[in-house]
Write a protein that holds these residues in place. Structure first.
Motif: not given
Length: 578
Positions: A106-118
């Motif tokens: 993706e061109k416009y996605v600077y970063s992507m993160m997933v935060i779990d329940n912990d």
């Protein structure tokens, strides 16, 4: 108002009216230009907002793909239930690799993160730290949207964060259990830069539904100025703010409820128009000044000659005729090229004519005074003569000289009748009395040689005739018919009516005249011997008194007779005021 002020006022009025009409038309054109600019800005806003929102929809679809990915769902479920630290590390690595696969394309996605329940964070792309407070805010926003995508500002660089809660729906029961939170950073500035292709010199401003500035990081307007524009009901406006005047056009999206602004500095946008306005004003002022100067010169060329004429006329009105200064007026031109020149020429000719009339009148006044003086002197001589004649008459009667007395009385009556100017027309009977007085004097000289008689009806005695009309004719008959010969001469006066008038014939049987001599006589070519009233004088007085149809006619036969006929109208003494 004078002609000069009227012309200046008229020229000024015409110029001002023309300028007002021109400004009105020009302002209408500028209004049309403003509307066209707004339409163009609206088109740019619409196109750019649609493009931006389409990209955001793609980001929304991307986040849905990520949260619904089976592997991510599987890894997060295992991570939730796994207690071993190593296995958790492996699962985190797998989740990271998976989101890298999504974010990397993706061109416009600077970063992507997933935060779990912990609250463990797995990041793909630009690895920048996320403060714990921001993590809690993201988790709370995800819960708020309850599985839908939400947007917020945050992070380094002016970027947009998308948040979506990850729920479990891989098994057949669709428990929708919370597995974590997906957050991805979108470079809104890049999206805007790519979408806004036709924005010209303007800047884009995006306001969220919460009235937060989403783009740009450093907007042209301050927060309060943005609120002012948000509260405005006009689709476009020109306002003055802290950093200058701006032309703003706005568009509100019904999908995201965001407000898009297209902001252009007024001076930069309307630089040419402002320049044109200045040029128009300068040109008008120049034309106005030139027109006033030309009008002043033109009016002066008309009014100054008229003012000079008025001054001279006022001098004449005061009676200052001795200082007309005809020589200073110059030569009168034979032709003129303008009305003012014609007025000057007419005035000059009038002054010259006045001077001529003054000189002529002065000469006449001198002649009149001289004539009056002579008349006063002439009044002395007749009175002296009358007194002398009376003395002679008294002496003749004393010595019983009846012939001398009669002659003196006739001479006195003849002189009184000749000198008196009180009556121009007299009855025919009185005219005959004058003739008889003259004949009485002549008979003393010629005695029986003069045979004189009068044939006049009594009914014609009151007919009016110019005084001294017949006496000169009888005198001419004695001079030309009686004096040249020794034999008696017969002279007769015959009065009769003819053609509604009176015909008076003075006849003699003298030498007569031929036709050639008569022609020369009436033409004034014959020099007479007498010094009295001539035939031409009698002819002229008759025509002046009664008209050109009346006058004298001569019939003559050589060595036989001569007949002078006087034809006048029959006017009785009571029919005319003499």
């Amino acid at each position: 108002m004078g002609i000069h002020n009227k012309m200046i006022g008229l020229i000024s009025l015409l110029l001002l009216v023309s300028f007002a009409i021109y400004i009105t038309v020009l302002q209408s054109m500028f209004n049309i230009y403003d509307e066209q600019i707004y339409e163009k800005s609206s088109q740019v806003l619409t196109m750019s907002s649609v493009g931006i929102e389409n990209q955001l929809k793609e980001m929304d679809e991307l986040s849905f793909k990520v949260v619904s990915d089976e592997q991510i769902q599987k890894y997060l479920t295992q991570l939730k239930n796994e207690s071993s630290g190593y296995e958790k590390l492996v699962l985190k690595k797998k989740i990271t690799n998976r989101i890298i696969a999504f974010a990397g394309s993706e061109k416009y996605v600077y970063s992507m993160m997933v935060i779990d329940n912990d609250k463990n964070v797995m990041v793909a792309g630009n690895r920048e730290g996320i403060p714990e407070s921001l993590q809690n805010e993201l988790i709370s926003l995800g819960e708020q949207y309850n599985g839908s995508n939400g947007w917020m500002l945050g992070g380094r660089g002016f970027s947009l964060l998308g948040v979506r809660q990850i729920r479990s729906f891989t098994d057949s029961t669709f428990t929708l259990e919370n597995l974590g939170t997906l957050a991805f950073r979108v470079r809104i500035d890049r999206i805007v830069d790519d979408q806004v292709q036709d924005a010209g010199n303007g800047d884009q401003l995006i306001i969220s539904d919460g009235k937060d500035i989403l783009y740009p990081e450093k907007p042209l307007l301050t927060g309060n100025e943005v609120l002012t524009e948000m509260n405005s009901t006009e689709p476009y406006s020109i306002e003055s703010y802290e950093h200058g005047r701006y032309f703003t056009a706005k568009y509100r999206s019904s999908n995201t409820d965001w407000t898009y602004f297209h902001i252009t500095p007024f001076d930069r946008m309307f630089e040419r128009i402002t320049f044109i306005k200045s040029i128009v004003m300068i040109i008008f002022i120049f034309i106005f000044v030139v027109a006033i100067l030309c009008g002043t010169k033109l009016s002066r060329s008309i009014t100054r000659p008229i003012e000079r004429l008025i001054k001279k006329m006022r001098d004449m009105e005061k009676g200052d005729l001795d200082n007309l200064e005809e020589l200073a007026l110059g030569a009168v031109p034979l032709s003129v090229k303008s009305e003012v020149g014609l007025l000057h020429r007419t005035f000059k000719m009038m002054i010259q004519r006045i001077r001529e009339l003054i000189n002529e009148n002065y000469t006449k006044q001198l002649l009149i005074r001289e004539t009056e003086l002579k008349a006063l002197q002439a009044q002395i001589n007749p009175h002296f003569l009358y007194n002398t004649l009376e003395s002679i008459n008294w002496l003749a009667k004393t010595n019983k000289q009846d012939q001398i007395s009669t002659m003196v009385e006739s001479l006195g009556f003849l002189l009184r009748s000749s000198i008196s100017f009180s009556e121009q027309l007299i009855p025919l009977k009185r005219e005959m009395d004058i003739v008889w007085s003259y004949v009485t004097i002549q008979r003393t000289r010629f005695e029986e040689r003069l045979d004189f008689s009068v044939d006049m009806p009594t009914s014609l005695e009151n007919a009016l005739i110019p005084k001294l009309t017949l006496q000169p004719l009888v005198e001419n008959a004695i001079h030309y018919a009686l004096e040249p010969r020794i034999e008696p001469c017969r002279i007769r006066i015959i009065v009769s009516e003819k053609d509604g008038g009176i015909l008076i014939s003075v006849q003699d049987d003298g030498a007569g005249m031929d036709s050639e001599f008569l022609t020369q006589l009436f033409g004034g070519k014959v020099k007479t011997r007498g010094q009295g009233i001539g035939l031409s004088n009698i002819e002229e007085r008759i025509k002046l008194t009664f008209g050109n149809e009346w006058g004298i006619h001569i019939e003559s036969e050589p060595n036989t007779k001569t007949s002078i006929q006087v034809h006048i109208p029959f006017v009785k003494g009571e029919d005319i005021d003499v």
